[in-house]
Design an enzyme around this catalytic site. Structure first.
Site, PDB file in Angstrom:
ATOM      1  CB  CYS A  41      -4.545  10.602  12.482  1.00 56.36           C
ATOM      2  SG  CYS A  41      -3.127   9.982  13.376  1.00 56.36           S
ATOM      3  NE  ARG A  48       0.393  10.373  11.083  1.00 52.40           N
ATOM      4  CZ  ARG A  48       0.109   9.308  10.355  1.00 52.40           C
ATOM      5  NH1 ARG A  48      -1.025   8.666  10.548  1.00 52.40           N
ATOM      6  NH2 ARG A  48       0.939   8.888   9.438  1.00 52.40           N
ATOM      7  CG  ASP A  53       2.802   1.514   9.787  1.00 56.94           C
ATOM      8  OD1 ASP A  53       2.392   2.354  10.605  1.00 56.94           O
ATOM      9  OD2 ASP A  53       2.967   1.773   8.571  1.00 56.94           O
ATOM     10  CE  LYS A 102      -1.925   1.522   4.040  1.00 54.92           C
ATOM     11  NZ  LYS A 102      -1.530   2.932   4.277  1.00 54.92           N
ATOM     12  NE  ARG A 125      -7.232   4.396   5.713  1.00 53.53           N
ATOM     13  CZ  ARG A 125      -6.447   5.252   6.339  1.00 53.53           C
ATOM     14  NH1 ARG A 125      -6.669   5.557   7.592  1.00 53.53           N
ATOM     15  NH2 ARG A 125      -5.421   5.823   5.723  1.00 53.53           N
TER      16      ARG A 125
END
Ligand code: UD1
Length: 436
Positions: free
Chosen positions: A135, A140, A323, A40, A415
């Site tokens: 967010c 951010r 992540d 992604k 997403r």
């Protein structure tokens, strides 16, 4: 999905509504092989790079994800058309690209929309891009993107919530980031791709996704050196041209499946990966007692019944990715002892903690550190996804929890994970999506 269905926003991910849930019956060890999709975070900037030169681009291994549809929707506003061909190739036609603004409505749903800033400025000498705002886990900022554009000679104003950047001609410069930023490095590389002279980015992001973007710019005719190192230089060209690319494998999706295997005492192969990109994740899994076997394009893990606790600190690549922090928290919540997780990239990225606690995890957060005391077992409960990787962590926890876990707000999951419940089913998990 039938072929030639038109824009990607018509793809399966759109069928999911905001109210869908994922239900998991925990307790099954995962077993088998899973194919990992394209990245992604490499796809998103590469799609915006098509704004740099008009023409028809062909991309393979593009994941069918909501974020990819959102990016294509945004590009449609700029006159860029796209369609999937038989076999999955994504064709992107930027022949008639024109300049307009990137509106708040889209940018607020996906921060990576800010990636249009650099290419628009490079191609049209002007860009209007909404500020993304914060967010779920705090502010951010995009100050590094803005300052970098200014250093290339752009005049940047903030007007009514929009970044408005103008430059008659960009010129190369030395840009030294005080923080390593994936997005700012990518944006500056694209802005500099048509600038006069040479641009040097110091403390550049070394992430494989930025390397992939840089390689794509090279195939479009830019001269880029030092990719994958903290000092990247790029010589702009006014004659950039169409190119094609195969997206690199998604290292975070791969890491998520490897963590799922480790957590469930499973035996799983992730196929179609680049093990070189997974170093920090595999090191941690081995330290937790997991056996890891890597070939050129696959990684197999075999997990013991109970994992050892770990100390994990996130850092820019090649460090441990932020992540993967939430997924490892799920994993360590049932390890045999006390673990610590420090997130140095996002200080407040802990929205998953309260939900993991609902499943019985013993976690205490102080500042940017989570202290995780492994428990013998988690117990299924309804939980709510708060962001993309938090959703993945809840699914992972649900895979080991006793009884049923119902994860709501799974649109976050869509997403960034392609058909995750199908892929997990293929590994033997009792998981299903319940459509609203
Ligand atoms: C990208 C990834 C995201 C990942 C993150 C960190 C994409 C689409 N998203 O996000 O999944 O979690 O990298 O690996 O690739 N910062 C500033 N000013 C700026 C820009 C960033 O202070 O102008 C700070 C951020 O607040 C953060 C750090 O720099 O603390 C790194 O952020 P950055 O690498 O820019 O993240 P993104 O590119 O937004």
């Amino acid at each position: 999905m039938s072929a030639n269905q038109g824009r990607e926003s018509a793809e399966s991910t759109e069928a999911a509504t905001g109210m869908d849930e994922v239900w998991i019956e925990g307790g099954r060890g995962l077993k088998g092989s899973v194919a990992i999709s394209g990245s992604k975070n490499a796809t998103l900037p590469i799609l915006t790079a098509t704004l740099l030169a008009p023409g028809v681009y062909r991309f393979t291994n593009v994941p069918a994800l909501k974020d990819v549809s959102t990016m294509l929707e945004l590009l449609t506003l700029f006159g860029v058309r796209s369609r999937r061909e038989d076999g999955g190739t994504l064709v992107v036609d930027s022949t008639n690209a024109h300049n307009t603004e990137a509106p708040y409505d889209l940018v607020k749903t996906m921060r990576a929309s800010v990636y249009v800033l650099g290419p628009l400025l490079a191609r049209f000498g002007e860009a209007r891009v909404s500020l993304p705002g914060g967010c779920a886990w705090g502010p951010r900022p995009v100050d590094l993107h803005i300052r970098g554009m200014q250093q290339l000679g752009a005049d940047v104003e903030l007007e009514h919530g929009y970044i408005v950047a103008r430059a008659a001609a960009l010129r190369g410069n030395v840009i030294s980031f005080d923080i390593s930023s994936v997005g700012a490095t990518g944006n500056l590389l694209m802005a500099a791709a048509t600038a006069g002279g040479e641009t040097v980015i110091e403390n550049a992001a070394c992430e494989p996704e930025i390397e992939a973007l840089g390689r794509f710019l090279v195939s479009m005719g830019a001269r880029v050196e030092g990719l994958g190192t903290p000092r990247v230089s790029i010589k702009g060209s006014t004659e950039l041209h169409v190119a094609s690319a195969a997206m690199i494998p998604d290292r975070i999706e791969a890491g998520t499946f490897l963590a799922a295997a480790a957590l469930t005492g499973g035996d799983v192969e992730t196929a179609g990966v680049d093990p070189r990109h997974l170093g920090s994740i595999l090191n941690k899994l081995e330290a937790a007692g997991v056996s890891v076997e890597a070939s050129e394009t696959a990684v197999r893990v075999r997990a013991p019944k109970r994992l050892r606790p770990l100390s994990v600190t996130t850092a820019p690549y090649p460090g441990f990715p932020t992540d993967m922090q939430a997924q490892f928290m799920a994993l360590l919540s049932v390890a045999d002892g006390a673990s610590t997780i420090v997130d140095t990239i996002y200080q407040d990225r802990f929205t998953h903690v309260a939900e993991l606690q609902r499943l019985g995890a013993d976690i205490r957060v102080e500042g940017n550190t989570a202290f995780v005391q492994g428990v013998d077992s988690l117990s299924g409960a309804p939980v709510m996804a708060t962001d993309l990787r938090a959703s993945a962590a809840l699914i992972l926890a649900g895979l080991v929890a006793t009884g049923e876990t119902r994860v709501s707000r799974v649109y976050h999951l869509d997403r960034g994970y392609e058909r995750i419940e199908e892929k997990l089913q293929g590994l033997g998990a009792a998981i299903r999506r319940v459509r609203a």
